[in-house]
Design a protein around this motif. Structure first.
Motif, PDB file in Angstrom:
ATOM      1  N   GLY A  86      38.120  72.817  47.794  1.00  0.00           N
ATOM      2  CA  GLY A  86      39.309  72.394  47.056  1.00  0.00           C
ATOM      3  C   GLY A  86      39.093  72.283  45.563  1.00  0.00           C
ATOM      4  O   GLY A  86      40.053  72.281  44.794  1.00  0.00           O
ATOM      5  N   ASN A  87      37.853  72.227  45.111  1.00  0.00           N
ATOM      6  CA  ASN A  87      37.558  72.102  43.686  1.00  0.00           C
ATOM      7  C   ASN A  87      37.491  73.455  42.978  1.00  0.00           C
ATOM      8  O   ASN A  87      37.404  73.507  41.753  1.00  0.00           O
ATOM      9  N   TYR A  88      37.495  74.525  43.754  1.00  0.00           N
ATOM     10  CA  TYR A  88      37.284  75.855  43.188  1.00  0.00           C
ATOM     11  C   TYR A  88      38.599  76.554  42.868  1.00  0.00           C
ATOM     12  O   TYR A  88      39.559  76.490  43.641  1.00  0.00           O
ATOM     13  N   ALA A  89      38.604  77.245  41.742  1.00  0.00           N
ATOM     14  CA  ALA A  89      39.659  78.228  41.514  1.00  0.00           C
ATOM     15  C   ALA A  89      39.320  79.451  42.359  1.00  0.00           C
ATOM     16  O   ALA A  89      38.154  79.817  42.496  1.00  0.00           O
ATOM     17  N   MET A  90      40.337  80.053  42.947  1.00  0.00           N
ATOM     18  CA  MET A  90      40.138  81.237  43.786  1.00  0.00           C
ATOM     19  C   MET A  90      40.858  82.422  43.169  1.00  0.00           C
ATOM     20  O   MET A  90      42.028  82.324  42.816  1.00  0.00           O
ATOM     21  N   GLY A  91      40.137  83.504  43.057  1.00  0.00           N
ATOM     22  CA  GLY A  91      40.712  84.706  42.481  1.00  0.00           C
ATOM     23  C   GLY A  91      40.634  85.877  43.438  1.00  0.00           C
ATOM     24  O   GLY A  91      39.786  85.901  44.338  1.00  0.00           O
TER      25      GLY A  91
END
Length: 125
Positions: free
Chosen positions: A29-34
């Motif tokens: 949940g802390n990560y940006a996802m690309g």
């Protein structure tokens, strides 16, 4: 975090596919996802991204209005819904994760520290 992309395949132009990116690790949940894609003979290009706050999404101009990026932090999974696919959407699609990425850097592959193995999308005309 480890990422596993899936959902690619062969589809006719105008069709739809939904890609998934399953993540391991407790801090998804802390990560940006690309999402990025790479066509044969071309460089990897940005497609879409969603920040840890799922309300903030970003798209390449070429997919805006056709693709939707989302995430389900409870399932540790990010998604890329692709509609109205075009032959130029063909390529290997990669999901990527990164921490602390500022807005202006979300489109850069170098901003992401974790990558999935890629899933092939082929759109026939």
């Amino acid at each position: 975090v480890q990422l596993q992309a899936s959902g690619g395949g062969l589809v006719q132009a105008g069709g739809s596919l939904r890609l998934s990116c399953a993540a391991s690790g407790r801090t998804f949940g802390n990560y940006a996802m690309g999402w990025f894609r790479q066509a044969p003979g071309k460089e990897r290009e940005f497609v879409a991204a969603v920040r840890w706050s799922a309300g903030t999404t970003f798209y390449a101009d070429s997919v805006k209005g056709r693709f939707t990026v989302s995430r389900d932090n409870a399932r540790n999974t990010a998604y890329l819904q692709m509609n109205s696919l075009k032959p130029e959407d063909t390529g290997v699609y990669y999901c990527a994760g990164g921490l602390g990425i500022i807005l202006t850097m979300l489109r850069l592959p170098s901003s992401y520290g974790y990558w999935g193995q890629g899933t092939l999308v082929t759109v026939s005309s």
